[in-house]
Design a protein around this motif. Structure first.
Motif, PDB file in Angstrom:
ATOM      1  N   ILE A   3       0.895  -1.156   0.000  1.00  0.00           N
ATOM      2  CA  ILE A   3       0.000   0.000   0.000  1.00  0.00           C
ATOM      3  C   ILE A   3       0.929   1.200   0.000  1.00  0.00           C
ATOM      4  CG2 ILE A   3      -1.746   1.280   1.271  1.00  0.00           C
ATOM      5  CD1 ILE A   3      -2.703  -1.360   2.476  1.00  0.00           C
ATOM      6  N   LEU A   4       1.001   1.876  -1.152  1.00  0.00           N
ATOM      7  CA  LEU A   4       1.983   2.935  -1.326  1.00  0.00           C
ATOM      8  C   LEU A   4       1.318   4.263  -1.663  1.00  0.00           C
ATOM      9  CD1 LEU A   4       4.565   0.855  -3.359  1.00  0.00           C
ATOM     10  CD2 LEU A   4       4.723   1.504  -0.950  1.00  0.00           C
ATOM     11  N   LYS A   5       1.900   5.332  -1.194  1.00  0.00           N
ATOM     12  CA  LYS A   5       1.374   6.675  -1.381  1.00  0.00           C
ATOM     13  C   LYS A   5       1.703   7.183  -2.781  1.00  0.00           C
ATOM     14  CE  LYS A   5       0.901  10.377   1.829  1.00  0.00           C
ATOM     15  NZ  LYS A   5       1.439  11.084   2.973  1.00  0.00           N
ATOM     16  N   TYR A  11      -3.467   6.726  -1.500  1.00  0.00           N
ATOM     17  CA  TYR A  11      -2.628   5.536  -1.548  1.00  0.00           C
ATOM     18  C   TYR A  11      -3.191   4.617  -2.623  1.00  0.00           C
ATOM     19  CZ  TYR A  11      -0.598   6.758   3.005  1.00  0.00           C
ATOM     20  OH  TYR A  11       0.063   7.381   4.037  1.00  0.00           O
ATOM     21  N   SER A  13      -3.026   0.478  -4.246  1.00  0.00           N
ATOM     22  CA  SER A  13      -2.690  -0.890  -3.879  1.00  0.00           C
ATOM     23  C   SER A  13      -3.233  -1.859  -4.924  1.00  0.00           C
ATOM     24  CB  SER A  13      -3.320  -1.226  -2.522  1.00  0.00           C
ATOM     25  OG  SER A  13      -3.145  -2.576  -2.209  1.00  0.00           O
ATOM     26  N   ASP A  20      -4.612  -7.236   4.655  1.00  0.00           N
ATOM     27  CA  ASP A  20      -4.325  -5.864   4.245  1.00  0.00           C
ATOM     28  C   ASP A  20      -5.207  -4.841   4.957  1.00  0.00           C
ATOM     29  OD1 ASP A  20      -2.465  -6.855   2.360  1.00  0.00           O
ATOM     30  OD2 ASP A  20      -4.120  -7.228   0.963  1.00  0.00           O
ATOM     31  N   GLN A  23      -3.343  -3.437   7.857  1.00  0.00           N
ATOM     32  CA  GLN A  23      -2.258  -2.569   7.392  1.00  0.00           C
ATOM     33  C   GLN A  23      -2.816  -1.215   6.960  1.00  0.00           C
ATOM     34  OE1 GLN A  23      -0.051  -3.894   3.940  1.00  0.00           O
ATOM     35  NE2 GLN A  23       1.339  -2.160   4.024  1.00  0.00           N
ATOM     36  N   ALA A  24      -3.935  -1.230   6.254  1.00  0.00           N
ATOM     37  CA  ALA A  24      -4.549   0.021   5.816  1.00  0.00           C
ATOM     38  C   ALA A  24      -4.962   0.860   7.026  1.00  0.00           C
ATOM     39  CB  ALA A  24      -5.757  -0.264   4.925  1.00  0.00           C
ATOM     40  N   ALA A  26      -3.659   0.746   9.996  1.00  0.00           N
ATOM     41  CA  ALA A  26      -2.440   1.210  10.671  1.00  0.00           C
ATOM     42  C   ALA A  26      -1.830   2.421   9.958  1.00  0.00           C
ATOM     43  CB  ALA A  26      -1.418   0.076  10.756  1.00  0.00           C
ATOM     44  N   LEU A  27      -2.041   2.524   8.649  1.00  0.00           N
ATOM     45  CA  LEU A  27      -1.550   3.668   7.876  1.00  0.00           C
ATOM     46  C   LEU A  27      -2.443   4.896   8.047  1.00  0.00           C
ATOM     47  CD1 LEU A  27      -0.518   1.902   4.546  1.00  0.00           C
ATOM     48  CD2 LEU A  27       1.018   3.050   6.162  1.00  0.00           C
ATOM     49  N   ILE A  29      -5.614   5.033   6.899  1.00  0.00           N
ATOM     50  CA  ILE A  29      -6.584   5.102   5.808  1.00  0.00           C
ATOM     51  C   ILE A  29      -7.980   5.249   6.403  1.00  0.00           C
ATOM     52  CG2 ILE A  29      -7.616   3.850   3.851  1.00  0.00           C
ATOM     53  CD1 ILE A  29      -4.650   4.726   3.396  1.00  0.00           C
ATOM     54  N   LEU A  92      -7.519   5.100   0.137  1.00  0.00           N
ATOM     55  CA  LEU A  92      -6.806   4.003  -0.513  1.00  0.00           C
ATOM     56  C   LEU A  92      -7.646   3.549  -1.694  1.00  0.00           C
ATOM     57  CD1 LEU A  92      -4.793   1.657  -0.838  1.00  0.00           C
ATOM     58  CD2 LEU A  92      -6.111   0.415   0.887  1.00  0.00           C
TER      59      LEU A  92
END
Length: 145
Positions: A3-5, A11, A13, A20, A23-24, A26-27, A29, A92
């Protein structure tokens, strides 16, 4: 899962899976846009399933805007821009590889003054190679889609 900006509040993906969702979250999102048609590929998780994983992780805002890369229209670009602008930030966007999401973003950017090379470089930093769409991006920059 990557998952990249690609921009300040967006973001990108490839296809999301259950792991995931955490993870999203935690970022940070806050909303998700799916640009992949349901049932596009055997074994692909259904949109409703992905939406449930995200909701369990605390990401309740979800939008489904299925598109096909070679057939992306100006209306698709405008709708994606409106969705990502109005959604809770950061957003995202995902599809099978991240290419469709990156293209929807890049077409809008080049139509509004970003250099094609800069849009392709931002996509590359998000793990997506847009070289196959160079001529279409150039056309979008010069004349729209």
């Amino acid at each position: 899962m990557a998952i990249l900006k690609i921009s300040e509040n967006l973001y990108i993906s490839p296809q999301l899976h259950e792991s995931d969702a955490q993870q999203a979250a935690a970022l940070g999102i806050r909303s998700v846009v799916c640009n992949r048609p349901d049932g596009e590929e055997e074994g692909q998780p259904a949109v409703a399933e992905v939406q449930a994983w995200l909701a369990q992780a605390g990401i309740a805002e979800f939008h489904h805007q299925p598109v096909v890369a070679p057939s992306i229209t100006a209306e698709d670009v405008a709708r994606f821009q409106a969705l990502t602008a109005q959604a809770a930030q950061p957003v995202l966007a995902y599809c099978r590889t991240g290419t469709r999401c990156s293209l929807l973003w890049a077409y809008h950017q080049v139509q509004h003054g970003m250099d094609v090379a800069a849009a392709k470089a931002a996509a590359a930093q998000a793990g997506v190679n847009l070289d196959n769409f160079d001529s279409r991006l150039q056309h979008a920059a010069e004349q729209g889609l």
